[in-house]
Design an enzyme around this catalytic site. Structure first.
Site, PDB file in Angstrom:
ATOM      1  CE  LYS A 273      63.035   8.671  64.921  1.00 63.60           C
ATOM      2  NZ  LYS A 273      61.656   8.167  65.020  1.00 63.60           N
ATOM      3  NE  ARG A 347      56.537   4.031  56.553  1.00 64.04           N
ATOM      4  CZ  ARG A 347      55.535   4.150  57.425  1.00 64.04           C
ATOM      5  NH1 ARG A 347      54.312   4.383  56.991  1.00 64.04           N
ATOM      6  NH2 ARG A 347      55.744   4.013  58.715  1.00 64.04           N
TER       7      ARG A 347
END
Ligand code: BES
Ligand code: MN
Ligand code: ZN
Length: 496
Positions: A273, A347
């Protein structure tokens, strides 16, 4: 904050809070105090043009003729549809005003206050609960805060003649304890709260009667959790899987299972990020935090239901041993996943956590909570959690729980088309979709790890776990979103 209920006369010192409805409803104390102060309340109301609107308030400071420090008139709005949630907002608003003042104690004068749709004892209990929720503070790392900057309010007495209020409040208090636990967990920085220390905090909940099991990395390896472990492999912190069981319902009844994403810090991994705002990723365990708080609430109030909470705890770091974009991992379900973006890690954690939960507990319903996608914030801002499910009945139940608890949800699409967007060229699926619909493709990914006969919903709470603004019953910071929602869902749908 000490909160007590009393039918005694109003005290001669400290602050007094008096709710005033737009349509004229007031507690008995209003007329009494107006008389005792020779009309000061009426004069204050007139001069401030105060009509009892929600969010408005008037302070009558140092009222002549009384020993009290001030009388706060708080606007309560329309009394006709006044709800439990509005009572909490009102209590929170009153507490907000008190916190910025110098009073150590305050009384909520409620005797004689009645509204159409909410019994007086519920009104009193919820108003007290709202005040308590507002007074939460996470200040353990402030060692130099000036005394005058610290709130001094430490005691609220709810003056009411209804006898059941105290009992109702005791139940609400357990749920708020759960909310506070979640706020604490979400607020902790990632050097303090990491998988092992998080698991230890869960272990402490055994004092509430929960059975807490912690799986180690070695155990997860044996179980074949390649999806969860792939995320964890770039971190020096060992991943953990924690299960918290509350079997307060009928023996042998299939439980409802809550599963939480617990990424204690999300750097994105090798798909790193950018720097601005990355500190926010300390609360990427908001789903796990909510599940933990909800389990504390459910055990705390001894719910008559079988509930399990499972949280997958990992840290997502870039490192020489970190997983790479393009890696293929094998999940516990046997399905293979091409990891095209290591920042779509939540996920991957949930895939194995949810599979293990189904194998271990055979739940009839699974609800997962996760700060899963930035895309859900694009869709719903910070107003709703995203609700994804193929089960209309479960959608209705969760939607109703959201409305009642104030943890509001908005249903989002989850279709075959989204499932097709995660087809991989070399594995059973890839962990990201193409352009667009990022929250729905994430949900479609999770759906592949739910067994056919299991009713399932996914709640994307990325926009809700943290608030940068003060709210009526929540100071800025970790919100505790999801705890009251799950508690309400259990109350309405799972208790015998
Ligand atoms: N933890 C983030 C999602 C998130 C974003 C939570 C902002 C809270 C606030 C998640 O792991 C993530 O990085 N998602 C990516 C997915 C993308 C790579 C497909 C995202 O939303 O950008
Ligand atoms: Mn990520
Ligand atoms: Zn994440």
């Amino acid at each position: 904050m000490q909160i007590t209920f009393s039918a005694a006369a109003l005290p001669k010192s400290g602050a007094i809070v008096i709710p005033v409805f737009e349509d004229g409803g007031k507690p008995k104390a209003y007329a009494d105090l107006d008389k005792a102060t020779d009309g000061a309340l009426e004069r204050a109301v007139k001069s401030a043009d105060f009509k009892g609107k929600k969010g408005k308030a008037v302070d009558v400071v140092a009222p002549a003729g009384l020993g009290n420090s001030r009388i706060i008139l708080v606007g309560a709005g329309d009394s006709k549809n006044f709800s439990a949630l509005e009572a909490e907002t009102l209590g929170g608003a009153a507490a907000g005003r008190l916190l910025s003042g110098a009073d150590k104690s305050a009384v909520f004068a409620l005797s004689g206050l009645t509204v159409k749709k909410l019994p007086a004892d519920e009104l009193a209990a919820h108003m007290a609960n709202g005040a308590r929720l507002k007074c939460y503070r996470f200040d353990k790392y402030r060692t130099k805060e000036k005394k005058e900057d610290k709130p001094v309010l430490n005691k609220i007495t709810v003056s009411t003649s209804s006898t059941k209020a105290k009992e109702l409040y005791a139940d609400l208090e357990k749920v708020s304890d759960g909310v506070f636990l979640t706020r604490d967990l979400v607020s902790e920085p990632a050097n303090i709260l990491y998988p092992d220390s998080f698991a230890k905090r869960c272990k402490e909940l055994e004092k509430l009667g929960l059975k807490v099991t912690v799986l180690t990395e070695a155990q997860m390896k044996k179980l074949g959790m390649g999806s969860l472990l792939g995320v964890a492999q770039g971190s020096v912190r060992e991943p953990k899987l924690v299960a918290m069981e509350w079997m307060g319902g009928k023996k042998g009844d299939a439980p409802v299972a809550f599963v939480g994403k617990g990424v204690t810090f999300d750097t994105g991994g090798i798909s790193l990020k950018s720097a601005p705002g990355m500190e926010d990723m300390k609360w990427d365990m908001g789903g796990a935090g909510a599940v933990t708080g909800a389990m504390a609430a459910i055990a705390g109030r001894k719910a008559k239901a079988n509930v399990v909470g499972v949280i997958g705890l990992v840290e997502n770091m870039p490192d020489g041993n970190a997983q790479r974009p393009g890696d293929v991992v094998t999940s516990m379900s046997g399905q293979t996943i091409e990891v095209l973006n290591t920042d779509a890690e939540g996920r991957l954690v949930l895939a194995d956590a949810m599979w293990w939960t189904q194998e271990t507990y055979k739940p009839k319903t699974v609800i997962d909570l996760a700060t899963l996608t930035g895309a859900i914030i694009v869709s719903l801002a910070h107003e709703f959690g995203g609700l994804f499910t193929k089960d209309d009945k479960l959608a209705k139940q969760l939607d109703a729980a959201g409305e009642a608890s104030g943890d509001k949800l908005w249903r989002m699409p989850l279709t075959q088309a989204h499932d097709e967007m995660i087809k991989s060229d070399i594995a059973d699926m890839q962990n990201i979709g193409g352009k667009g619909g990022g929250s729905s493709t994430a949900a479609a990914f999770l759906a592949r790890f739910i067994k056919e006969d299991v009713s399932w919903a996914h709640l994307d709470i990325a926009g809700m776990a943290w608030t940068t603004k003060d709210k009526p019953t929540c100071p800025k910071g970790g919100s505790g979103f999801g705890v009251r929602l799950l508690d309400e869902f259990v109350r309405e749908n799972c208790e015998s």
